[in-house]
Design a protein around this motif. Structure first.
Motif, mmCIF file in Angstrom:
data_model
loop_
_atom_site.group_PDB
_atom_site.id
_atom_site.type_symbol
_atom_site.label_atom_id
_atom_site.label_comp_id
_atom_site.label_asym_id
_atom_site.label_seq_id
_atom_site.Cartn_x
_atom_site.Cartn_y
_atom_site.Cartn_z
ATOM 1 N N GLN A 25 0.835 -1.213 0.000
ATOM 2 C CA GLN A 25 0.000 0.000 0.000
ATOM 3 C C GLN A 25 0.855 1.241 0.000
ATOM 4 N N ASN A 26 1.950 1.209 0.715
ATOM 5 C CA ASN A 26 2.763 2.412 0.849
ATOM 6 C C ASN A 26 4.190 2.004 1.152
ATOM 7 N N GLN A 44 -5.218 7.631 -1.858
ATOM 8 C CA GLN A 44 -4.226 7.907 -2.888
ATOM 9 C C GLN A 44 -3.515 6.628 -3.304
ATOM 10 N N ALA A 45 -3.149 5.816 -2.321
ATOM 11 C CA ALA A 45 -2.463 4.565 -2.636
ATOM 12 C C ALA A 45 -3.338 3.658 -3.490
ATOM 13 N N LEU A 53 -3.652 5.061 -7.078
ATOM 14 C CA LEU A 53 -2.493 4.827 -7.935
ATOM 15 C C LEU A 53 -2.408 3.375 -8.379
ATOM 16 N N LEU A 54 -2.936 2.470 -7.581
ATOM 17 C CA LEU A 54 -2.873 1.052 -7.933
ATOM 18 C C LEU A 54 -4.016 0.612 -8.834
ATOM 19 N N ASN A 111 3.297 3.683 -6.305
ATOM 20 C CA ASN A 111 2.542 3.618 -5.062
ATOM 21 C C ASN A 111 3.415 3.803 -3.825
ATOM 22 N N THR A 146 5.750 9.600 -4.441
ATOM 23 C CA THR A 146 4.729 10.643 -4.327
ATOM 24 C C THR A 146 5.186 11.834 -3.500
#
Length: 649
Positions: A16-17, A474-475, A478-479, A641, A646
């Protein structure tokens, strides 16, 4: 060793991040120069460095080490051009042995063809009222266009730019070209106007307010060009600063000394302004100021120092006002502080907004954490002819801008952040994310990305702070966003094998560095993980919707994407089983003939659904979606991601 955590890949396809971890490296030489050093012959960046070192020394802070070459070039490209450097540019910079390569890059980057349009976009957002869905980050792209036009005409001289924004007169164009609207308050109809002049009035036109009260442009003018917020003084004297209610309305009367001109409804965009005699505006004196709340006060044009405008026979009220603003000591300080905040995440006035200077009754600025630095930059900016590119170049060359975002024990607390002894982690704006993905993907079709990124939670640069961090929305955006996934599959990533060389390029072009050995190994494994059949079917169905929309648009249908998707949903139950069967056959095929047969059936289903024969390009796109050959799509999706991608660090 710096690394990205890959543990979550064992549970899910993508993390996720991913967070930028600290990396030990050789500390830069931060020699402290005493305040007795001679500064007269120093260039501006050297004087900036001297002042910052003195501040750090007094605060007992050791600045962070210097950013790596990869970090610096990525930071500079994002901040000054709104995009990431190519892998080739990054390698050339990191391999250079030139001891002055940072200074060379800073000079070159302000001459880059992308520099002017990018900063026009930034100023378009500030001049307008930000609309996060807009690719230009401005309510109306016309303001970005106006900013670029003025930057080009005046070579970034901000005093001339501001004079044009506030005081341009619209001339009658004797030749053809402009819209035919009324000339003169009581003039005739049918004369075209000069369109360059017309566009320069866009700032006034956009912020004219209801019934042309000019209140929005009064406040915008103070924010942008004087670094002050006068809203409080609109209703009463400011309780903590020097601004009086009469100051606000004197400025408003100056901007109101115009005739709105046009034809038909004055609210139409054919409106333009002609200069008028000095206006008189009425306002309600506040009870806080001793007023009754029922008796009106009147204000005539005057500047914030109390001097009346409109007494000149040679200049209009707007021209006088523009000259007073650009000659005000607050003007260069306001521009300097805004540019500093754009690069460093906060202004030289600390946590206070960059356009909120506090001016006391003695006409002194309060709360400035680096007063000597602000004064020095403002004076030098004025001497340069108010050249915005020169100012930004100085900041780029400064030691503070070249510091790492990694902290040390003396500057790790948030209280030390306003000292700028380390570079903050700055979240990329919607525009920067768009520019970075577009650049990395090789100029693929990214026209849908601004709205997709906005929906994922990314914001324009002027609506975010340095403390913002990536959030779950956001994550996931982007995925999983359909437009971002389409960009990946339409890009050169889908055709690239996951070789060590290509994975190195992926890391360089996205994160500005090479992968560690562990990251290289895990990326190679990730790139050959097969997609499930359901994922392929979903990608193909997504393509059906995209092609329907594109083909209908080419045929001048008026359906919106939402309307089209609603229509497609009605017969998806019939279409999807056919697609699913053929996708299964395609994936299970043992030879090209079987694959071609399945592809033919899928193509026929597409064509019957869209009503248009697929082009060779669209057929190639379909094949890319269907392929299970190992590629770099998921590697790039994963890199996009990460917090490291980012954020500018």
């Amino acid at each position: 060793m710096r690394f990205i955590s890959w543990g979550m890949i064992l549970i899910s396809l993508f993390p996720q991040n991913l967070v930028l971890a600290a990396a030990p490296k050789t500390a830069a030489d931060h020699a402290s120069t005493g305040s007795s050093a001679t500064t007269g012959s120093m260039d501006v960046p050297s004087r900036m460095n001297l002042l910052m070192r003195e501040t750090w020394k007094k605060a007992g802070v050791t600045p962070s080490e210097k950013a790596t070459d990869g970090e610096f070039i990525r930071r500079a490209y994002l901040d000054f051009l709104g995009e990431t450097p190519t892998a080739e540019a990054l390698q050339e910079f990191t391999n250079s042995k030139n001891p002055k390569k940072h200074q060379v890059l800073c000079k070159d980057i302000t001459r880059n063809s992308r520099f002017q349009p990018y900063w026009a976009t930034r100023w378009g957002g500030w001049l307008g009222t930000e609309n996060p869905k807009s690719g230009s980050e401005a309510t109306d792209p016309s303001l970005s266009y106006v900013a670029q036009m003025l930057f080009s005409e005046h070579q970034f001289a901000m005093d001339k730019v501001v004079r044009d924004l506030l005081a341009t007169k619209v001339r009658v164009a004797r030749s053809q070209g402009g819209p035919r609207i009324r000339v003169g308050l009581n003039g005739n109809y049918g004369m075209p106007i000069n369109m360059v002049d017309y566009k320069k009035q866009e700032f006034l036109r956009m912020h004219r307010g209801e019934n042309f009260d000019m209140e929005p442009v009064t406040q915008k003018t103070a924010h942008l060009f004087l670094g002050t917020q006068l809203e409080c003084a609109k209703c009463h004297d400011h309780p903590f600063q020097k601004w009086k209610q009469s100051d606000y309305w004197g400025l408003n009367a100056s901007l109101s000394s115009v005739y709105p001109n046009g034809y038909g409804n004055y609210l139409k965009r054919t409106l333009y302004f002609e200069d008028a005699p000095p206006a008189t505006v009425s306002y309600d004196p506040s009870v806080l100021n001793g007023g009754s709340g029922t008796v009106k006060n009147e204000a005539k044009p005057r500047y914030l120092d109390g001097k009346e405008l409109g007494k000149s026979d040679a200049l209009t009220v707007r021209e006088e006002l523009a000259n007073r603003i650009t000659g005000d000591p607050l003007f260069p300080k306001a521009i300097v502080n805004r540019m500093w905040a754009a690069l460093f995440g906060a202004g030289l006035n600390g946590d206070t907004p960059a356009d909120d200077f506090h001016v006391n009754e003695m006409n002194q600025l309060e709360g400035i954490l680096h007063p000597e630095l602000l004064e020095t930059l403002a004076q030098e900016f004025k001497k340069s002819g108010f050249r915005l590119d020169t100012l930004l170049g100085w900041m780029c060359e400064s030691e503070a801008y070249q510091l790492s975002s990694r902290t040390n024990p003396t500057n790790e607390s948030e209280e030390k952040a306003p000292l700028f002894s380390r570079m903050p982690l700055k979240p990329l704006s919607l525009g920067q994310i768009h520019g970075a993905i577009s650049k990395v993907s090789g100029g693929s079709n990214t026209k849908e990305l601004p709205e997709a990124l906005f929906e994922a939670g990314f914001r324009p640069a002027s609506l975010q702070g340095a403390k913002d961090r990536m959030v779950v929305s956001q994550a996931l955006g982007l995925l999983n966003n359909k437009d971002i996934r389409a960009t990946l599959w339409d890009s050169r990533f889908a055709a690239k094998e996951p070789t060590a060389s290509n994975i190195h390029e992926a890391f360089l072009s996205t994160l500005g560095r090479r992968p560690t050995a562990n990251e290289l190994s895990m990326a190679a494994k990730l790139s050959i993980l097969p997609r499930k059949e359901g994922d392929v079917v979903e990608d193909v169905m997504r393509l059906v919707v995209d092609l329907n929309f594109e083909n209908r648009a080419r045929g001048e249908f008026i359906d919106t994407r939402q309307e089209l998707e609603e229509k497609l949903a009605k017969h998806r139950r019939e279409l999807e089983p056919r697609i699913r069967r053929q996708v299964g056959k395609y994936l299970a095929a043992s030879n090209d003939k079987e694959r071609d047969t399945a592809l033919y059936v899928i193509t026929t289903a597409f064509e019957s659904d869209t009503g248009t024969k697929l082009s060779a390009e669209e057929q190639a796109r379909l094949k890319r979606v269907l392929t299970l050959k190992s590629n770099l799509v998921d590697v790039y999706a994963m890199l996009f991601n990460t917090t490291e991608f980012t954020h500018n660090h």
